[in-house]
Structure formats: C-alpha cells, structure tokens
Design an enzyme around this catalytic site. Structure first.
Site, short mmCIF file in Angstrom:
data_model
loop_
_atom_site.label_atom_id
_atom_site.label_comp_id
_atom_site.label_asym_id
_atom_site.label_seq_id
_atom_site.Cartn_x
_atom_site.Cartn_y
_atom_site.Cartn_z
N LYS A 8 2.99 3.48 6.83
CA LYS A 8 1.96 2.99 5.91
C LYS A 8 1.93 1.47 6.05
O LYS A 8 2.46 0.72 5.23
CB LYS A 8 2.33 3.43 4.48
N1 PPE Z 1 -3.93 8.86 4.22
C1 PPE Z 1 -4.09 7.54 3.97
C2 PPE Z 1 -4.75 6.71 5.00
C3 PPE Z 1 -3.62 7.00 2.78
O1 PPE Z 1 -3.77 5.70 2.54
C4 PPE Z 1 -3.01 7.85 1.82
C5 PPE Z 1 -2.53 7.30 0.52
C6 PPE Z 1 -2.87 9.21 2.13
C7 PPE Z 1 -3.32 9.69 3.35
C8 PPE Z 1 -2.19 10.18 1.20
O2 PPE Z 1 -0.81 9.97 1.12
P1 PPE Z 1 0.04 10.34 -0.17
O3 PPE Z 1 -0.28 9.32 -1.21
O4 PPE Z 1 1.44 10.30 0.28
O5 PPE Z 1 -0.38 11.70 -0.58
N2 PPE Z 1 -3.25 6.20 0.03
C9 PPE Z 1 -2.63 5.34 -0.94
C10 PPE Z 1 -3.32 4.01 -1.09
C11 PPE Z 1 -4.63 3.96 -1.76
C12 PPE Z 1 -5.13 2.53 -1.95
O6 PPE Z 1 -6.35 2.35 -2.07
O7 PPE Z 1 -4.33 1.60 -2.04
C13 PPE Z 1 -2.39 6.07 -2.25
O8 PPE Z 1 -3.00 7.09 -2.53
O9 PPE Z 1 -1.51 5.60 -3.00
#
Ligand code: PPE
Length: 304
Positions: A158
């Site tokens: 991330k």
């Molecule tokens: N893909 C991406 C690109 C992504 O950023 C997230 C989380 C996910 C999948 C889902 O991952 P998880 O949260 O582990 O289920 N995105 C984070 C950031 C959002 C933001 O705008 O800042 C979040 O949901 O916390």
C-alpha cells in the site's frame, strides 16, 4: 475532514496541528512510503472494536518490506499505538491512518540515512461512497488509466506514491458524473476500483479478481470468508469488463468503502439496477461482524 486532538508521531502523542514535517521530507518528493487504513466501530454491547487490527499491522510491515523500509517499531508496538491513538482522542468510531515515510536528510533517489518516521492519526469518517451508495448502490465507470503493472508499482504494497494512479482515475470518472472508477490491469482485465477490491455475482456464484495487480484487501478476505460460511462459491480469477456488464450483481469492498453495491457500470444497469440479494446478505453480515453482533467472527475484533 473532522479534526481530532492528537496524532501519534514517532512514538509520541502530539497536538493535531503540530504533527508537521519539513518540506524536504523525502517521501513527499518521491512517494516511497506505505500506509494503512483501519476502522474502529462502536459495538452493540457498548465499547469499541478495531476490525482486524493484526492483519492491518501485518500488511503495514509487509508493504514496508516490499519497499525496503525498516519500521523502527515491533508489530506489537504499532498495535498498541493504534489502540492508544483511539483512546487519546476518545473516539468511539473512527478511521485510523498509519503511515511510514522517509524523513528529510538526503535528497535524490538514494536515501541512505534518511530517518524512517511513523505516524498514526484517527478521525471520524462516515460512509466513503455515501450512505445512499451503501443501500442503493453506486454508479461506476471504467477508467482510461490502467492499474499499475505488477512489476512497476508492486500492488501488494500500500505504497503512498502509487495512489496518484487512483486519484487520476477517480477524478476522471467523478468529473464525468460517476461515483467510482473501476480500473483494468495492463492486460485489459478488471483489477480493482480506485480504493476498493471488486466482486461480481453470476448465477449465484461469486468471482473476485486474483491477486496479481490488486491490493490484497482485508475486507476482500473477510467477504470471501463470509461467503464461504454461507456456502456460496467464490473463485479468484481474471474476468473482463463485459462480464461485469452482464453480471447479476457487482460490489466493492474496502475498509473505507466497506461493502458497497454497484448499480451501474459504463451506463449499463447491473442486474436489477439496485443492491442485489447476495450483496445485501453479505453486507449485513459484514456490518454485524464489525459491530460485534456476529459471535462467529469475534476473533476479528480487538475490543478496546
Ligand atoms: N484496493 C485499493 C487500491 C485500496 O486502496 C483499498 C483500500 C483496497 C483495495 C481494499 O483494501 P482493504 O481496506 O484492506 O479491504 N483503500 C483504503 C484507502 C482509501 C482512501 O481513500 O484513503 C481504505 O479503504 O482504507
């Protein structure tokens, strides 16, 4: 955004407005840093619970490892700091942002001795794609920007800098009147949305994209487990944008977005054009789990 009082920075609690960095902070220039997004919910029985804290901390360290950043704390210390920042701000429900970045020191792309800095902030953050989106579904558009190739920005991390790609996609589709961007990988297959993983339902079966060019979402994992417990078949495999158009249901998962139905993609109605029945069942159990109403998923919670 709604300010809180304190931010945890390099081991100390500092006032929100004093959690500042130098303009030559390395990560600000080159984007080599990692973050997490975690939610803490008020539970039905009283008290709050952090959802899957251990998994988020683990992914935070894995992101740092991929980027060759050594976090100068143990996982247990970061877990504790996460609990501390919620308590210090007296928050019942919040979103927690953990960040590891390279501080100021050398400039240029060989940051040998720049300090590794860690910060944790927590604030109240409502439904990411809107309350209406959670119950009625959102309108998505496939972005013209491809998701990162797995061998350029490795998507299992991330990485802060990698999010420019998400921001450009999101801006592109929002200015065209849609709520969220769906991104294709560099081979043209569906990968994920700008800040969420993607699922589709067809004939009672669920598909989600395989872990090549996507973030290994913790909500994705939770949803796969919930579906398995409901004895709904879930496969991880590549699929195409036209499979999405003809799906019975599509939904997105993420810590911020939780489980959000998609009612339209590229001006094509998905299924009945509203939240579908399988999405609704899974979404309900997900909210039961995060709010401490699902004893079978109690191990996902860190009660504070
Ligand atoms: N893909 C991406 C690109 C992504 O950023 C997230 C989380 C996910 C999948 C889902 O991952 P998880 O949260 O582990 O289920 N995105 C984070 C950031 C959002 C933001 O705008 O800042 C979040 O949901 O916390």
């Amino acid at each position: 955004m709604k300010k809180s009082e304190k931010i945890w920075m390099d081991g100390k609690l500092v006032a929100w407005d004093e959690a500042n960095v130098h303009v030559l902070t390395h990560t600000l220039h080159y984007g080599l840093g990692a973050f997490e997004g975690i939610r803490c919910y008020a539970t039905d029985g009283g008290g709050s619970a952090i959802f899957r804290l251990g998994e988020h901390t683990k992914r935070f360290f894995e992101s740092a490892k991929i980027l060759q950043i050594d976090i100068p704390y143990s996982e247990a210390e970061v877990d504790k700091a996460t609990v501390d920042i919620i308590k210090a701000n007296k928050l019942e429900e919040c979103y927690i942002r953990s960040l590891v970045f390279l501080g100021d020191g050398a400039m240029g792309i060989f940051p040998k001795d720049n300090p590794v800095r860690v910060a944790l902030a927590a604030w109240e953050w409502g439904a990411y794609l809107g309350e209406d989106g959670l119950s009625n579904g959102i309108r998505a558009k496939v972005s013209s920007f491809a998701r990162h190739h797995v061998n350029s920005a490795m998507t299992k991390s991330k990485t802060t800098g990698a999010y420019f790609n998400s921001i450009l996609s999101k801006r592109e589709v929002v200015s065209a009147g849609y709520d969220e961007a769906i991104m294709l990988d560099t081979d043209g297959y569906v990968s994920e949305a700008s800040g969420e993983n993607i699922f589709m339902v067809k004939n009672g079966r669920i598909k989600t994209t395989s872990l090549t060019s996507i973030l290994k979402g913790i909500t994705r994992d939770s949803v796969m487990r919930i579906a398995a417990d409901l004895e709904i078949e879930v496969t991880e495999q590549r699929f195409t944008r036209d499979e999405l158009y003809t799906a019975d249901e599509v939904f997105l998962t993420g810590t911020a977005a939780e489980v959000t139905p998609v009612r339209e993609i590229d001006d094509r109605k998905i299924g009945a054009g509203k939240r579908g029945p399988i999405t609704e069942r899974i979404q309900k159990i997900y909210f039961d789990a995060v709010k401490g109403r699902a004893p079978q998923y109690e191990s996902w919670l860190t009660r504070i």
